[in-house]
Scaffold this active site. Sequence first.
Site: not given
Ligand code: 5GP
Length: 136
Positions: A97, A99
């Site tokens: 994903h 950001h």
């Molecule tokens: P990562 O650290 O893996 O790049 O970021 C994962 C992101 O996913 C985090 O910023 C977190 O807040 C978001 N996130 C985690 N679980 C969910 C969810 O169930 N729904 C949404 N909308 N965001 C999520």
Amino acid sequence: MCIFCQIIANEIPAEKIYEDENILAFLDIHPNNFGHTLVLPKKHCENLFDADEKTLENLITIVKKISLAVKSAVEADGINIGINNGEAAGQIMPHLHIHVIPRFSNDGLVHWPSKEYGAGEMEKIGEKIREVIKSS
Ligand code: 5GP
Ligand code: ZN
């Protein structure tokens, strides 16, 4: 099925802002700033390394579109775009994903601290990386 695949399959709710055949974008549930969006391929892959080129081309094109929309909607001054690729880089959700984080001149978010190379270190690392690129 991973949590993001469950969001794609409508098994878990999310504040979706864009969807097409290959890509989904929804608001991050714990935003760095309001409007923080995650843009992801519908086809599950863990990170940048196991995503195919076509998926990546698609993804970055949509990221530009979403970034412009977020910037305009929340009247941001700038946008940070990033991927946490791998656990050591802070990746928590094991589905690629990107950001899209709206930024404001006075939002108080602090950037990463920088380091200083010692004598000859930058050239050494540059050479190592060039060698890997040449042999890939
Ligand atoms: P990562 O650290 O893996 O790049 O970021 C994962 C992101 O996913 C985090 O910023 C977190 O807040 C978001 N996130 C985690 N679980 C969910 C969810 O169930 N729904 C949404 N909308 N965001 C999520
Ligand atoms: Zn997934």
